[in-house]
Enzyme design. Structure first.
Site, PDB file in Angstrom:
ATOM      1  CE1 TYR A  32      61.523  27.192 116.748  1.00  0.00           C
ATOM      2  CE2 TYR A  32      61.001  28.850 115.091  1.00  0.00           C
ATOM      3  CZ  TYR A  32      61.645  27.675 115.455  1.00  0.00           C
ATOM      4  OH  TYR A  32      62.410  26.998 114.539  1.00  0.00           O
ATOM      5  CG  HIS A  86      62.144  23.649 109.705  1.00  0.00           C
ATOM      6  ND1 HIS A  86      62.030  22.314 110.009  1.00  0.00           N
ATOM      7  CD2 HIS A  86      61.491  23.822 108.526  1.00  0.00           C
ATOM      8  CE1 HIS A  86      61.334  21.703 109.075  1.00  0.00           C
ATOM      9  NE2 HIS A  86      60.994  22.592 108.162  1.00  0.00           N
ATOM     10  NE  ARG A 100      64.584  22.506 113.690  1.00  0.00           N
ATOM     11  CZ  ARG A 100      64.101  23.685 114.103  1.00  0.00           C
ATOM     12  NH1 ARG A 100      64.864  24.763 114.055  1.00  0.00           N
ATOM     13  NH2 ARG A 100      62.880  23.781 114.581  1.00  0.00           N
TER      14      ARG A 100
END
Length: 401
Positions: A309, A300, A296
């Site tokens: 993160y 998200h 990805r």
């Protein structure tokens, strides 16, 4: 097949004397040895097109080569167009959300090959159960891109008729669509049809109870369903190594059906493996788990901040495996496409972006009273009362109260 490590990051190790001693003791047990053996086995990756755009044809992937032997230069250009148009639409939707035109958007950036390759493997009579990120598969099923945006703008609950394109409405509840797909596939088998069903989900969803229940039922009833997992390495902020102890596709063996890991950035390999899995389903050989190993590239959803993160170096490493650049390199190297083709496609994609932008900004608001319709076939006193109360409430604004 080529070999790739299970994850790009090493899992954190617990510290402390007692824990270390316990781990050392546990490592001597048969169960611990079995886990260690599974973890030490490098997963196999089906790849037909390298990141540099070179074709891979050898004994290791020979099983899947027949499934793309009919692919012509026109087909390759078509796959490339599909990915470019899908990425352009996705980028426009992300921009619209940032401008306040959509409430939320889940981008597929980086996952175009997995979706287009698998989507183009489907027959018209196959049925698709998506999550909320399968914009490329929707494109392959001829769902108008603008219809995908109504739900994210809050003007409808889906925007298309699932029976028209055999493409179910987007599913927001994580993993539940795998059970829907399994039940539908069981019905297909009972009807004696030779069509297949495909269910899309992510690596995070694979830990849901619904998904594991779907695996169990599909195996026991030999349902003609393909479970297509797009492992994009992150379940929001949770990396894959914190979700599972073995490569994801190997989980299928525990339920009694095969699993395959495919290079999710290789549109040709995704097409071949999905065709293979769908053929198994149609021939009565039961379910298959396909793990598309991809990444990805964006957040998200637009409410997420991946910089909190994820390392920039990790994204850069995956950018070198970009699915669109990979196929473009192949087309240029083989002479199957020239600059005129790419320029015309750029013009076409910009036209799509403009159409999507105008369509979203002119979407009519829904009838505010429509929420009371189609609840009971013959009407209901309580619903009638609620409708009247809500109508009076709305009227109070017009009266200036």
């Amino acid at each position: 097949m080529t070999v790739e490590s299970t994850a790009a990051r090493k899992p954190r190790r617990s510290s402390g004397t007692k824990r270390a001693a316990g781990a050392a003791s546990a490592s001597k047990t048969p169960a611990a040895k079995a886990v260690a053996t599974a973890q030490s086995t490098e997963p196999q990756l089906v790849q037909l097109l390298t990141p540099e755009g070179d074709r891979v044809e050898n004994a290791e992937n020979a099983e899947f080569l027949p499934y793309v032997s009919d692919i012509t230069a026109d087909d390759l250009r078509g796959l490339y167009r599909d990915m470019v148009m899908t990425r352009r639409f996705d980028g426009e939707a992300t921009a619209l959300q940032r401008q306040g035109e959509l409430g939320l958007w889940a981008s597929l950036l980086g996952q175009e090959a997995a979706q287009i390759g698998s989507g183009r493997a489907l027959r018209d009579d196959d049925y698709v159960f998506p999550t909320y990120r399968e914009h490329g598969v929707a494109w392959c099923r001829d769902v108008d891109p603008t219809n995908l945006l109504g739900m994210f703008r809050g003007v409808n609950h889906g925007g298309w008729d699932p029976s028209t394109n055999n493409f179910h409405l987007y599913t927001i509840v994580i993993g539940s669509q795998t059970l829907h797909a399994t039940g539908y596939a069981m019905g297909v088998a009972k009807d004696g049809a030779d069509s297949a069903v495909i269910a899309y989900f992510g690596d995070g969803a694979s830990s849901q109870g619904d998904v594991n229940e779907a695996f169990t039922f599909s195996a026991v009833y030999n349902a003609p369903v393909v479970f297509f997992c797009q492992n994009n390495q992150w379940a929001i902020s949770e990396p894959t190594e914190r979700q599972m102890r073995v490569p994801l596709y190997q989980r299928a063996a525990g339920f009694g059906f095969p699993g395959v890991r495919v290079d999710g950035n290789d549109v040709l390999a995704c097409l071949a493996v999905t065709r293979w899995a769908l053929e198994r389903a149609r021939q009565g050989e039961g379910p298959t788990l396909v793990e598309a190993f991809t990444y990805r590239m964006g957040a998200h959803t637009t409410s997420d901040d991946p910089t909190r993160y994820r390392r920039d170096e990790e994204r850069a490493a995956w950018e070198a495996k970009d699915p669109i650049l990979r196929l473009k390199a192949h087309l240029l190297a083989t002479g199957d496409a020239d600059e005129a083709f790419f320029e015309s496609l750029e013009t076409e994609s910009e036209a799509l972006g403009k159409r999507v932008r105008e369509a979203v900004r002119t979407m009519p608001d829904p009838d505010t009273m429509a929420i009371f319709e189609n609840i009971y076939a013959d009407g209901h006193a309580l619903v009638d009362e609620e409708r009247a109360q809500f109508a009076a409430y709305l009227a109070s604004f017009e009266e200036g109260n």
